[in-house]
Motif scaffolding. Structure first.
Motif, PDB file in Angstrom:
ATOM      1  N   THR A  23      -1.772   0.568  -0.958  1.00 32.49           N
ATOM      2  CA  THR A  23      -1.847   0.452  -2.409  1.00 32.49           C
ATOM      3  C   THR A  23      -3.208   0.939  -2.863  1.00 32.49           C
ATOM      4  O   THR A  23      -4.227   0.450  -2.415  1.00 32.49           O
ATOM      5  CB  THR A  23      -1.636  -0.998  -2.852  1.00 32.49           C
ATOM      6  N   MET A  56      -2.616  -9.756   1.376  1.00 36.88           N
ATOM      7  CA  MET A  56      -1.657 -10.076   0.323  1.00 36.88           C
ATOM      8  C   MET A  56      -0.992  -8.792  -0.194  1.00 36.88           C
ATOM      9  O   MET A  56       0.208  -8.646  -0.137  1.00 36.88           O
ATOM     10  CB  MET A  56      -2.446 -10.779  -0.774  1.00 36.88           C
ATOM     11  N   ASN A  57      -1.797  -7.825  -0.649  1.00 33.58           N
ATOM     12  CA  ASN A  57      -1.175  -6.591  -1.111  1.00 33.58           C
ATOM     13  C   ASN A  57      -0.976  -5.630   0.051  1.00 33.58           C
ATOM     14  O   ASN A  57      -1.737  -5.604   1.011  1.00 33.58           O
ATOM     15  CB  ASN A  57      -1.985  -5.940  -2.236  1.00 33.58           C
ATOM     16  N   GLU A  58       0.100  -4.853  -0.068  1.00 32.96           N
ATOM     17  CA  GLU A  58       0.481  -4.004   1.052  1.00 32.96           C
ATOM     18  C   GLU A  58      -0.594  -2.965   1.334  1.00 32.96           C
ATOM     19  O   GLU A  58      -1.299  -2.551   0.425  1.00 32.96           O
ATOM     20  CB  GLU A  58       1.785  -3.255   0.743  1.00 32.96           C
ATOM     21  N   ARG A 116       1.395   3.089  -4.994  1.00 36.03           N
ATOM     22  CA  ARG A 116       1.821   2.258  -3.869  1.00 36.03           C
ATOM     23  C   ARG A 116       2.589   3.109  -2.889  1.00 36.03           C
ATOM     24  O   ARG A 116       3.806   3.115  -2.870  1.00 36.03           O
ATOM     25  CB  ARG A 116       2.660   1.097  -4.377  1.00 36.03           C
TER      26      ARG A 116
END
Lengths: 338, 239
Positions: free
Chosen positions: A6, A1-3, A329
């Motif tokens: 991060t 889901m998160n890059e 990020r």
């Protein structure tokens, strides 16, 4: 889901070098008695006690939202417990450590009473408790009653030795409590404590046990102020109930924290340094000195509610002692602002 | 799963809730409607544990939680988003979620961080993760209110008029977000909302309250046609 990429950042190059600088400063301070004269050692002892008081009051008000006007209860108790332990034949310096522990223990049952109050009620409640303890002590003949008592057991030390030990113990106590607050704020509990400060009910609604968090801070601040009281009697040698249980101590703590920055880690230390110099410069001017202190606290509360350090942090985004979190990020073209 | 049985709440002489039964099953999406003063928010408060009922019981997964605090219920998996957002103002958006993930979700370090990044992404807040929460606008605060509740890893999500004050476009975004949530996480939702056309896009069951009682409960279209509902709710609105 998160890059990918991060990361959660807690240390920045600035903050890690500053924090190690802070550690080095503590080590350097330990050598002061070896190279500096007696008056500097005594001045620094006074300053360190102020730092300890400010950091403890900030832990209560700045993180727990507990505005206490009764921290002098523990300053007085810490001082008198030191005298009492000395009367029982305990080495006075060990007595100071025991007095600190004693203050922490006393605050546990007291927390069940005063933590039921909120806001102004809590402020008044803590003050009443402090007055009650002060009156109780002033009736105790063994402790010198209303006329006061001195820590005469320290006379067996040569005055230089005594001042040095007092200084080292004060430095050790202050460093211990400052680092304890730092560790607490960085721990898993730290974010919850700050949440209690910002909105108690909302904190409870996401699972924070508000009372538990407040109790930890309350006991911590009681122990810290107890240590400050024990150090005070070692530093000035003579105490009497009306001055050691004086509400002025709370006024000084409020001043230091408001001017330095409520709810910031670094602010109270700055506030303590400022109060120390003001005391040194104007401390003998009696009433005008107190009027000056009071009005500058009001000016700060009105114009700079985040205090000196809060302002600096806001303008520069600097954080020397990092208790927060930054989302880094690296995979994203958009860099989130400070 | 989350059930209120015969819940009453008395404010002096006023019966805000006069014996309400509500059963929320796993993955249910229930909308609660009703005129002002019907007792909707009071019911939500009783379910979330911010208010103790004067009578009746609340149970969650078979255990009686009537006397459990709001914090305890949040740890058990009942999350709540307030009508007026209540961010932790001096903390960053990320730190706000972290409180939910650690205190409510019982997660530690990496697991907590991952959970926060996930809900921030989902709620469209990831770009604002390092902003102080009190610098957010209304939509941002509403998103954060939701993100923080989600960070506790809830089984049931209680929403109190989170659509209020939003433009149609913003409300549409919110609906899309909630739909995605329900699809992905199988979360049960109890949602109070005045904007019924927004509500029915998400919920599969509608409960109508009036004067502290449930007057209709069932499939949304059927509830909207119910004569008692038309009288109590739409009747007043049309007047």
């Amino acid at each position: 889901m998160n890059e990918p990429g991060t990361k959660i950042q807690r240390w920045t190059p600035v903050s890690s070098s500053f924090t190690s600088g802070f550690g080095l400063l503590i080590v350097a301070l330990a050598f002061v008695p070896v190279v500096m004269g007696a008056s500097i050692v005594q001045d620094l002892t006074t300053l360190l006690i102020l730092v300890l008081m400010a950091v403890m009051w900030n832990a209560l008000a700045g993180y727990g939202g507990l505005v206490s006007v009764g921290q002098q209860a523990y300053i007085g108790l810490g001082a008198y417990a030191t005298v009492w332990f000395a009367l029982q034949g305990v080495n006075p310096y060990w007595g100071m450590v025991l007095a600190t522990v004693f203050c922490a223990l006393v605050s546990v049952p007291l927390s069940f009473i005063v933590l039921r109050f909120r806001g102004a009620q809590f402020a008044i409640g803590t003050w009443v408790v402090a007055e009650a303890i002060g009156i109780y002590v002033s009736f105790d003949n063994q402790l010198g009653a209303g006329t006061g008592t001195s820590l005469s057991q320290l006379d067996s030390y040569a005055s230089t030795t005594r001042e040095h030990i007092t200084y080292w113990l004060t430095l050790g106590m202050t460093a211990f409590f400052v680092l304890l607050v730092f560790a607490l704020l960085r721990s898993r509990l730290g974010a919850s404590l700050q949440a209690i400060r910002d909105d108690e009910e909302a904190a409870a609604s996401v699972g924070v046990s508000v009372l538990g968090g407040k109790r930890i801070l309350f006991i911590l601040a009681s122990a810290g102020c107890g240590a400050a009281g024990a150090m005070t009697v070692a530093n000035i040698l003579f105490i009497e109930p009306t001055s050691i249980f004086s509400v002025n101590y709370s006024a000084f703590m409020i001043f230091m924290v408001l001017v330095g920055g409520l709810g910031t880690f670094e602010g109270p230390i700055i506030g303590a340094i400022i109060l120390y110099f003001i005391q040194k410069q104007f401390g003998n001017d009696g009433t005008w000195y107190l009027i000056g202190l009071g009005s500058s606290a009001i000016v700060f509360a009105l114009l700079f509610p985040r205090g000196l350090w809060g302002m600096l942090e806001e303008r520069t985004g600097l954080r020397f002692m990092p208790v927060g979190y930054r989302v880094k990020r690296s995979a994203s073209p958009h860099e989130a602002g400070p | 799963m989350l059930a209120a049985a015969g819940v009453r709440k008395q404010f002096g002489a006023l019966a805000a809730l006069g014996g309400v039964d509500l059963d929320v099953g796993p993955g249910d999406a229930i909308g609660i409607v009703g005129p002002n003063g019907a007792g909707k928010t009071t019911l939500l408060n009783v379910l979330a544990g911010t208010m103790a009922p004067s009578g009746g019981t609340v149970s969650f997964r078979g255990a009686d939680v009537t006397r459990s605090s709001a914090a305890r219920r949040a740890r058990l998996g009942i999350a709540r988003a307030h009508q007026v957002p209540r961010p932790f103002g001096a903390m960053t958006v990320f730190e706000n979620c972290l409180v939910g993930a650690t205190a409510g979700g019982g997660l530690r370090r990496r697991a907590a961080y991952a959970r926060c990044l996930e809900v921030l992404e989902l709620c469209g807040l990831i770009e604002l993760a390092d902003r102080r929460a009190d610098s957010l606008g209304l939509l941002g605060r509403k998103r954060l209110e939701l993100a923080r509740a989600l960070a506790t890893d809830p089984v049931v999500l209680l929403l109190d008029e989170i659509g209020a004050g939003l433009t149609d476009a913003e409300a549409a975004e919110l609906v899309a977000m909630l739909k995605a949530l329900r699809g992905e996480q199988g979360l049960a939702v109890v949602w109070i909302e005045h904007i019924v056309h927004v509500l029915v896009q998400v919920v599969t069951r509608l409960v109508c309250m009036d004067a502290g009682r449930v007057i209709s409960d069932g499939e949304p279209a059927a509830v909207m046609r119910d004569a008692r509902v038309v009288d109590a709710y739409l009747g007043t609105a049309a007047a």
